[in-house]
Design an enzyme around this catalytic site. Structure first.
Site, PDB file in Angstrom:
ATOM      1  N   ARG A   1     -24.503 -37.451  38.809  1.00  0.00           N
ATOM      2  CA  ARG A   1     -26.445 -37.891  38.321  1.00  0.00           C
ATOM      3  C   ARG A   1     -26.866 -37.546  38.952  1.00  0.00           C
ATOM      4  O   ARG A   1     -27.237 -36.753  40.364  1.00  0.00           O
ATOM      5  CB  ARG A   1     -25.542 -38.932  37.755  1.00  0.00           C
ATOM      6  CG  ARG A   1     -25.227 -39.695  37.288  1.00  0.00           C
ATOM      7  CD  ARG A   1     -24.927 -41.241  36.703  1.00  0.00           C
ATOM      8  NE  ARG A   1     -23.333 -41.555  36.005  1.00  0.00           N
ATOM      9  CZ  ARG A   1     -23.016 -41.266  34.594  1.00  0.00           C
ATOM     10  NH1 ARG A   1     -24.138 -40.939  34.375  1.00  0.00           N
ATOM     11  NH2 ARG A   1     -22.409 -41.822  34.204  1.00  0.00           N
ATOM     12  N   ASP A   2     -28.648 -37.134  38.625  1.00  0.00           N
ATOM     13  CA  ASP A   2     -29.292 -37.243  38.516  1.00  0.00           C
ATOM     14  C   ASP A   2     -29.930 -37.773  39.866  1.00  0.00           C
ATOM     15  O   ASP A   2     -30.420 -39.126  39.041  1.00  0.00           O
ATOM     16  CB  ASP A   2     -30.216 -36.572  37.435  1.00  0.00           C
ATOM     17  CG  ASP A   2     -31.727 -35.797  38.627  1.00  0.00           C
ATOM     18  OD1 ASP A   2     -31.635 -34.775  38.166  1.00  0.00           O
ATOM     19  OD2 ASP A   2     -32.641 -36.512  39.321  1.00  0.00           O
ATOM     20  N   ILE A   3     -30.492 -37.811  40.570  1.00  0.00           N
ATOM     21  CA  ILE A   3     -31.121 -39.033  41.332  1.00  0.00           C
ATOM     22  C   ILE A   3     -32.219 -39.855  41.102  1.00  0.00           C
ATOM     23  O   ILE A   3     -32.318 -40.622  40.905  1.00  0.00           O
ATOM     24  CB  ILE A   3     -30.990 -38.702  43.214  1.00  0.00           C
ATOM     25  CG1 ILE A   3     -30.808 -39.444  43.705  1.00  0.00           C
ATOM     26  CG2 ILE A   3     -32.945 -37.664  42.649  1.00  0.00           C
ATOM     27  CD1 ILE A   3     -31.894 -39.422  45.499  1.00  0.00           C
TER      28      ILE A   3
ATOM     29  N   ASN B   1     -33.362 -24.526  35.024  1.00  0.00           N
ATOM     30  CA  ASN B   1     -35.267 -23.774  35.365  1.00  0.00           C
ATOM     31  C   ASN B   1     -35.037 -22.500  36.155  1.00  0.00           C
ATOM     32  O   ASN B   1     -34.256 -22.897  37.268  1.00  0.00           O
ATOM     33  CB  ASN B   1     -35.842 -25.222  36.448  1.00  0.00           C
ATOM     34  CG  ASN B   1     -36.253 -26.751  34.819  1.00  0.00           C
ATOM     35  OD1 ASN B   1     -36.758 -26.790  33.959  1.00  0.00           O
ATOM     36  ND2 ASN B   1     -35.962 -27.612  35.097  1.00  0.00           N
TER      37      ASN B   1
ATOM     38  N   GLU C   1     -36.883 -26.315  41.492  1.00  0.00           N
ATOM     39  CA  GLU C   1     -37.417 -27.986  43.221  1.00  0.00           C
ATOM     40  C   GLU C   1     -35.974 -27.038  43.600  1.00  0.00           C
ATOM     41  O   GLU C   1     -36.714 -26.934  45.243  1.00  0.00           O
ATOM     42  CB  GLU C   1     -37.504 -28.644  42.171  1.00  0.00           C
ATOM     43  CG  GLU C   1     -39.047 -29.649  42.275  1.00  0.00           C
ATOM     44  CD  GLU C   1     -38.900 -31.172  41.179  1.00  0.00           C
ATOM     45  OE1 GLU C   1     -38.477 -31.845  41.817  1.00  0.00           O
ATOM     46  OE2 GLU C   1     -39.686 -31.397  40.650  1.00  0.00           O
ATOM     47  N   VAL C   2     -35.122 -27.277  43.535  1.00  0.00           N
ATOM     48  CA  VAL C   2     -34.369 -26.852  43.608  1.00  0.00           C
ATOM     49  C   VAL C   2     -32.937 -25.749  43.634  1.00  0.00           C
ATOM     50  O   VAL C   2     -33.392 -25.164  42.786  1.00  0.00           O
ATOM     51  CB  VAL C   2     -33.112 -27.889  43.725  1.00  0.00           C
ATOM     52  CG1 VAL C   2     -32.145 -28.054  44.702  1.00  0.00           C
ATOM     53  CG2 VAL C   2     -33.363 -29.348  44.209  1.00  0.00           C
TER      54      VAL C   2
ATOM     55  N   HIS D   1     -28.833 -25.476  38.754  1.00  0.00           N
ATOM     56  CA  HIS D   1     -28.081 -26.292  37.869  1.00  0.00           C
ATOM     57  C   HIS D   1     -28.828 -26.603  36.283  1.00  0.00           C
ATOM     58  O   HIS D   1     -29.971 -26.060  36.307  1.00  0.00           O
ATOM     59  CB  HIS D   1     -28.433 -27.410  38.494  1.00  0.00           C
ATOM     60  CG  HIS D   1     -29.611 -27.518  39.322  1.00  0.00           C
ATOM     61  ND1 HIS D   1     -30.843 -27.303  40.291  1.00  0.00           N
ATOM     62  CD2 HIS D   1     -30.790 -28.306  38.625  1.00  0.00           C
ATOM     63  CE1 HIS D   1     -31.943 -27.037  40.093  1.00  0.00           C
ATOM     64  NE2 HIS D   1     -31.761 -28.359  39.394  1.00  0.00           N
TER      65      HIS D   1
ATOM     66  N   HIS E   1     -29.145 -29.064  34.364  1.00  0.00           N
ATOM     67  CA  HIS E   1     -29.601 -30.440  33.489  1.00  0.00           C
ATOM     68  C   HIS E   1     -28.263 -30.308  32.015  1.00  0.00           C
ATOM     69  O   HIS E   1     -28.930 -30.011  31.656  1.00  0.00           O
ATOM     70  CB  HIS E   1     -31.196 -30.613  32.859  1.00  0.00           C
ATOM     71  CG  HIS E   1     -31.869 -30.430  34.604  1.00  0.00           C
ATOM     72  ND1 HIS E   1     -32.125 -31.484  35.586  1.00  0.00           N
ATOM     73  CD2 HIS E   1     -32.199 -29.401  34.885  1.00  0.00           C
ATOM     74  CE1 HIS E   1     -32.887 -31.087  36.502  1.00  0.00           C
ATOM     75  NE2 HIS E   1     -33.181 -29.332  36.495  1.00  0.00           N
TER      76      HIS E   1
END
Ligand code: 5GP
Length: 116
Positions: free
Chosen positions: A30-32, A88, A96-97, A101, A103
């Site tokens: 799960r995304d934080i 992305n 950002e990371v 990944h 989403h």
């Protein structure tokens, strides 16, 4: 050599995360900071910084990311209503990371694809 991110630590379970699925190729958690009622990140266990770094040898892991997305959407009960898969790339893409990944977002109407 690509720089590891926090996601490598999540894969190795060195830091806590709400891991929903893990196998030899991918990990999903799960995304934080969820942007929707359901917001899950699906990542390859191998470090691929951006889509620009994707190679043919990654195709098995990349394919697995989609079958896991399908499974988790079904388990979350959002498959019928629908959801969005987003990846992305780099600065203009809003990445950002730097460990690719997917989403998986849904659980509510998501509106138009882009707001610029
Ligand atoms: P990006 O903007 O790179 O496509 O998305 C990065 C996502 O990773 C963001 O939605 C952010 O909330 C999430 N994220 C960043 N750090 C962590 C973390 O330590 N744990 C979890 N679970 N998600 C994170």
């Amino acid at each position: 050599m690509a720089q590891e991110t926090i996601f490598s630590k999540i894969i190795r379970k060195e830091i806590p995360a709400d891991i929903l699925y893990q196998d030899d190729l991918v990990t999903a958690f799960r995304d934080i900071q969820p942007k929707a009622n359901t917001h899950i990140l699906i990542i390859p266990n191998v470090l691929i910084p951006t889509v620009n770094d994707v190679e043919a040898e990654h195709e098995l892991a990349l394919g697995r990311m989609f079958t896991v997305a399908r499974k988790l959407a079904s388990e979350a009960g959002i498959a019928e209503d629908g959801y969005r898969l987003i990846m992305n790339c780099n600065r203009h893409g809003g990445q950002e990371v730097y460990h690719i990944h997917l989403h998986l977002v849904g659980g509510q109407p998501l509106g138009p694809l882009l707001s610029l």
